[in-house]
Scaffold this active site. Structure first.
Site, PDB file in Angstrom:
ATOM      1  N   ARG A 251       0.930  -1.308   0.023  1.00  0.00           N
ATOM      2  CA  ARG A 251      -0.100   0.096   0.044  1.00  0.00           C
ATOM      3  C   ARG A 251       0.778   1.048  -0.087  1.00  0.00           C
ATOM      4  O   ARG A 251       2.162   1.199   0.330  1.00  0.00           O
ATOM      5  CB  ARG A 251      -0.782  -0.006   1.196  1.00  0.00           C
ATOM      6  N   LYS A 276      -1.934  -2.125   7.493  1.00  0.00           N
ATOM      7  CA  LYS A 276      -3.657  -1.930   7.841  1.00  0.00           C
ATOM      8  C   LYS A 276      -4.045  -2.929   9.030  1.00  0.00           C
ATOM      9  O   LYS A 276      -3.720  -4.013   8.685  1.00  0.00           O
ATOM     10  CB  LYS A 276      -4.271  -2.069   6.661  1.00  0.00           C
ATOM     11  N   HIS A 382      -2.288   3.081  -5.929  1.00  0.00           N
ATOM     12  CA  HIS A 382      -3.028   1.661  -5.628  1.00  0.00           C
ATOM     13  C   HIS A 382      -3.278   0.743  -6.838  1.00  0.00           C
ATOM     14  O   HIS A 382      -3.418  -0.490  -6.488  1.00  0.00           O
ATOM     15  CB  HIS A 382      -4.253   1.832  -5.106  1.00  0.00           C
ATOM     16  N   ARG A 385      -0.705  -2.050  -6.932  1.00  0.00           N
ATOM     17  CA  ARG A 385      -0.930  -2.993  -5.923  1.00  0.00           C
ATOM     18  C   ARG A 385      -1.824  -4.081  -6.559  1.00  0.00           C
ATOM     19  O   ARG A 385      -1.714  -5.295  -6.638  1.00  0.00           O
ATOM     20  CB  ARG A 385      -1.773  -2.473  -4.554  1.00  0.00           C
ATOM     21  N   HIS A 408      -4.566  -9.213   3.354  1.00  0.00           N
ATOM     22  CA  HIS A 408      -5.982  -9.186   3.250  1.00  0.00           C
ATOM     23  C   HIS A 408      -6.477 -10.234   4.508  1.00  0.00           C
ATOM     24  O   HIS A 408      -5.978 -11.415   4.643  1.00  0.00           O
ATOM     25  CB  HIS A 408      -6.579  -9.903   2.237  1.00  0.00           C
ATOM     26  N   TYR A 417      -9.635 -10.117  -7.270  1.00  0.00           N
ATOM     27  CA  TYR A 417      -8.753 -10.186  -8.498  1.00  0.00           C
ATOM     28  C   TYR A 417      -8.816 -11.339  -9.605  1.00  0.00           C
ATOM     29  O   TYR A 417      -8.558 -11.157 -10.603  1.00  0.00           O
ATOM     30  CB  TYR A 417      -7.473 -10.129  -8.127  1.00  0.00           C
TER      31      TYR A 417
END
Length: 434
Positions: A251, A276, A382, A385, A408, A417
């Site tokens: 990120r 995150k 982003h 990524r 994640h 994705y």
């Protein structure tokens, strides 16, 4: 300047106070180039009043509006000063409110690691509760913004702060202000935290209320050739951090907050600390950029050495940890991989330090490079990524591995994705092609 401020952004007719406001602005000797922005602040204040007449505004209205601005993410102190001056002209000169000449500019919030006194101010108590749980500064800013808006909503409507008020506030965001699902969810999270940790009585189940519909959007993904063109076009000072966004799936702030100790050139790994959700993870260091990164660190070490010779305090550091390890901010291992070109004075301690490069600089560099490389897609940091995840899956990588590399919590997030892969549904031939 023309008449571009005779109407607001929605094309509404000019307000009744627009002409006298322009005249008062001129008489006060303000530069003509600022008139447009003074109109913007005045109109934002009018919108803040939720339909009440501007000439009936009170000191509490004005200071509440300025406090909301001061705690809003992305609003700089000079903008709060400009808005204060705009309200002084509007309420003092146009509407003759004597108290308007003594409107107080709200004090900026204290640095995030400075303890706050627990008083009767709910915003102070909110900040204290957030810092006790070590949430990020950005989370604190956004929570304070939404709680301030909720408190103003209850005060203006004369309603009690309870579950019904929360439900009405969230519905207003969608119906009257047409806010997105993410904004409504962020507001809800802020209010859940406020009621649980500040008010001390969670509001429980809200029941049914109008929710903003979350659109199903696919991420923008570049081809490998487009990524290569983009990275080759990014300006040299920002090429390496942009390459790590793609090569490691980082990120934006994860890349900029990397410290020297987080780079393992021998094992070709990057350690992401406190990412995150306050989670650590390890991701790959791209072989193509390994030697360039090693050469970059040699240059960074020279900068660090000059800073030490001049007696600077080193890098930015957590105050509690600095009290325990006072020499750590000056140690090589703790320096930022991508340091800022200029030093700054820490307002909390008065010490001269070196921060990392600002995120907006890298964002501008990537957007400019996309235009220069003639990539006809909306490209941001982003996007790189997204490309990292999609290209890994296209290469046959296991989705659970990609989930770990991206950090994640839920594999369903990574599953997004799979919808942009060139298989199997997109591998069919169009009937037009025979």
């Amino acid at each position: 300047m023309g008449n571009d401020f005779d109407e607001d952004d929605r094309g509404a007719p000019p307000e009744s106070w627009a002409a006298p406001f322009r005249k008062a602005f001129s008489l006060r000797g303000r530069p003509e180039s600022r008139l447009k922005w003074y109109f913007i602040w005045a109109r934002r204040f009018a919108a803040y009043l939720s339909g009440r007449s501007v000439h009936l505004a009170s000191r509490e209205d004005a200071e509440g509006f300025l406090s909301m601005l001061a705690s809003s993410p992305g609003i700089a102190p000079w903008q709060v000063e400009q808005a204060t001056d705009a309200l002084t002209i509007l309420l003092g000169s146009v509407f003759g409110q004597a108290w308007a000449w003594t409107i107080r500019i709200p004090a900026p919030p204290p640095p995030p690691d400075v303890p706050l006194p627990i008083g009767d101010d709910p915003v102070e108590r909110l900040r204290y509760a957030i810092r006790c749980r070590r949430y990020s500064v950005r989370t604190e800013d956004s929570y304070v913004f939404w709680v301030n808006r909720f408190l103003a909503f209850c005060r203006d409507g004369g309603i009690e702060q309870d579950a019904d008020a929360v439900r009405a506030f969230l519905e207003r965001l969608v119906i009257a202000e047409q806010m997105s699902s993410s904004s409504q969810s962020q507001a809800l999270n802020a209010l859940v935290f406020h009621f649980k940790h500040v008010v001390g009585s969670p509001f429980g189940n809200l029941g049914e209320f109008r929710r903003s519909k979350r659109p199903r959007k696919l991420p923008v993904v570049l081809s490998r050739e487009e990524v290569r063109r983009l990275l080759d076009t990014v300006d040299t000072p920002y090429r390496l951090p942009a390459a790590l966004l793609y090569g490691g799936g980082l990120r934006l702030m994860e890349a900029l907050r990397l410290r020297v100790k987080d780079i393992d050139l021998d094992r070709r790994q990057i350690s992401v600390r406190d990412g995150k959700g306050q989670k650590d993870r390890v991701t790959v260091l791209p072989e193509r950029w390994r030697e360039r990164l090693a050469a970059h660190l040699v240059e960074v070490r020279k900068i660090h050495g000059r800073d030490l010779e001049l007696g600077y305090a080193g890098t930015t550091f957590w105050p509690a940890l600095e009290r325990k390890y006072p020499g750590a901010p000056r140690e090589w291992a703790w320096q930022y991989v991508f340091p800022a070109t200029r030093l700054y004075v820490d307002p909390a301690t008065g010490k001269t330090r070196r921060h990392h490069i600002h995120e907006s600089a890298l964002q501008r560099a990537v957007r400019f490079a996309a235009r220069k490389a003639d990539i006809a897609k909306p490209v941001g940091c982003h996007t790189l990524r997204h490309c990292f995840a999609t290209h890994l899956l296209e290469s046959g990588a296991d989705i659970r591995t990609v989930q770990e590399l991206l950090g994640h919590s839920d594999v369903s997030t990574t599953m997004l994705y799979t919808h942009v892969l060139n298989r199997p549904g997109l591998a069919v031939r169009s009937p037009e092609d025979g």
